[in-house]
Scaffold this motif. Structure first.
Motif, PDB file in Angstrom:
ATOM      1  N   HIS A 116       5.884   5.872  10.621  1.00  0.00           N
ATOM      2  CA  HIS A 116       5.299   4.588  11.011  1.00  0.00           C
ATOM      3  C   HIS A 116       4.294   4.122   9.952  1.00  0.00           C
ATOM      4  CE1 HIS A 116       3.468   1.862  14.230  1.00  0.00           C
ATOM      5  NE2 HIS A 116       2.536   1.863  13.270  1.00  0.00           N
ATOM      6  N   GLU A 117       3.344   4.987   9.619  1.00  0.00           N
ATOM      7  CA  GLU A 117       2.323   4.619   8.635  1.00  0.00           C
ATOM      8  C   GLU A 117       2.931   4.410   7.249  1.00  0.00           C
ATOM      9  OE1 GLU A 117      -0.500   3.538   9.476  1.00  0.00           O
ATOM     10  OE2 GLU A 117      -0.344   4.196  11.552  1.00  0.00           O
ATOM     11  N   ALA A 118       3.936   5.201   6.910  1.00  0.00           N
ATOM     12  CA  ALA A 118       4.621   5.016   5.626  1.00  0.00           C
ATOM     13  C   ALA A 118       5.292   3.645   5.561  1.00  0.00           C
ATOM     14  CB  ALA A 118       5.648   6.127   5.411  1.00  0.00           C
ATOM     15  N   GLY A 119       5.788   3.159   6.692  1.00  0.00           N
ATOM     16  CA  GLY A 119       6.374   1.818   6.729  1.00  0.00           C
ATOM     17  C   GLY A 119       5.355   0.755   6.374  1.00  0.00           C
ATOM     18  N   HIS A 120       4.147   0.841   6.964  1.00  0.00           N
ATOM     19  CA  HIS A 120       3.083  -0.100   6.619  1.00  0.00           C
ATOM     20  C   HIS A 120       2.732  -0.018   5.136  1.00  0.00           C
ATOM     21  CE1 HIS A 120       2.098  -1.367  10.673  1.00  0.00           C
ATOM     22  NE2 HIS A 120       1.712  -0.154  11.063  1.00  0.00           N
ATOM     23  N   VAL A 121       2.528   1.198   4.646  1.00  0.00           N
ATOM     24  CA  VAL A 121       2.098   1.409   3.260  1.00  0.00           C
ATOM     25  C   VAL A 121       3.151   0.899   2.281  1.00  0.00           C
ATOM     26  CG1 VAL A 121       1.558   3.179   1.530  1.00  0.00           C
ATOM     27  CG2 VAL A 121       0.536   3.299   3.808  1.00  0.00           C
ATOM     28  N   ALA A 122       4.412   1.246   2.519  1.00  0.00           N
ATOM     29  CA  ALA A 122       5.478   0.801   1.612  1.00  0.00           C
ATOM     30  C   ALA A 122       5.567  -0.724   1.583  1.00  0.00           C
ATOM     31  CB  ALA A 122       6.817   1.408   2.035  1.00  0.00           C
ATOM     32  N   ALA A 123       5.534  -1.351   2.743  1.00  0.00           N
ATOM     33  CA  ALA A 123       5.617  -2.811   2.789  1.00  0.00           C
ATOM     34  C   ALA A 123       4.411  -3.446   2.099  1.00  0.00           C
ATOM     35  CB  ALA A 123       5.717  -3.291   4.241  1.00  0.00           C
TER      36      ALA A 123
END
Length: 167
Positions: A65-72
């Motif tokens: 979930h947090e990786a999704g925010h960071v990548a975007a």
């Protein structure tokens, strides 16, 4: 344990530091849970195995979930200053709102959607490789799909999303 890291403007470096911070801060939970899962699985104890694997699955889904925010964020707004923090109250990216509402919405939605995307791809790859036990598909699906369903409640990402849409 508390951890905070300044996120690099490079997506790969930002994802790496996010994963390290989250894994370090949650090590007091996942290390014993992993050991208990392994021992209970070897001994054939179903309930402790299911409970500890479920906890590990939940921790992994938070990382995705947090990786999704960071990548975007790093793809859509690499110059935006951001810090990833994790403590006893939760984990998240601390940053100013993006001026472009569409990019802000994309960054906010990338977190809850990431576990569902990973689950869909993992299920498809598992099926192509000869199958995955139905119980594993259902259990991981419940956890993965719980993230986008959380957008129905006015907390966390939903509050950020509502702020972005109403400014």
């Amino acid at each position: 344990m508390t951890a905070a890291v300044v996120l690099s403007p490079r997506p790969g470096a930002a994802l790496g530091s996010t994963a390290r911070a989250l894994l370090t801060a949650t090590a007091p939970v996942w290390l014993p849970a992993g050991a208990l899962a392994a021992v209970s699985a070897l001994l054939g104890w179903l309930l402790p195995t299911v409970l500890t694997v479920s906890l590990l699955l939940l921790l992994a889904s938070v990382l995705v979930h947090e990786a999704g925010h960071v990548a975007a964020l790093r793809v859509l707004a690499p110059a935006t200053p951001a810090v990833f923090r994790v403590d006893a109250t939760g984990a998240g990216v601390c940053r100013p709102p993006l001026a472009d509402t569409r990019r802000e919405v994309a960054v906010v939605l990338a977190g809850p959607l990431a576990p569902a995307v990973v689950w869909t791809l993992g299920t498809a790859l598992g099926a192509a490789a000869g199958g995955v036990p139905a119980a594993a598909v259902v259990w991981t699906g419940i956890v993965a799909l719980g993230h986008p369903v959380s957008l129905l409640f006015p907390v966390g990402d939903t509050r950020t999303l509502l702020r972005a849409l109403t400014r």
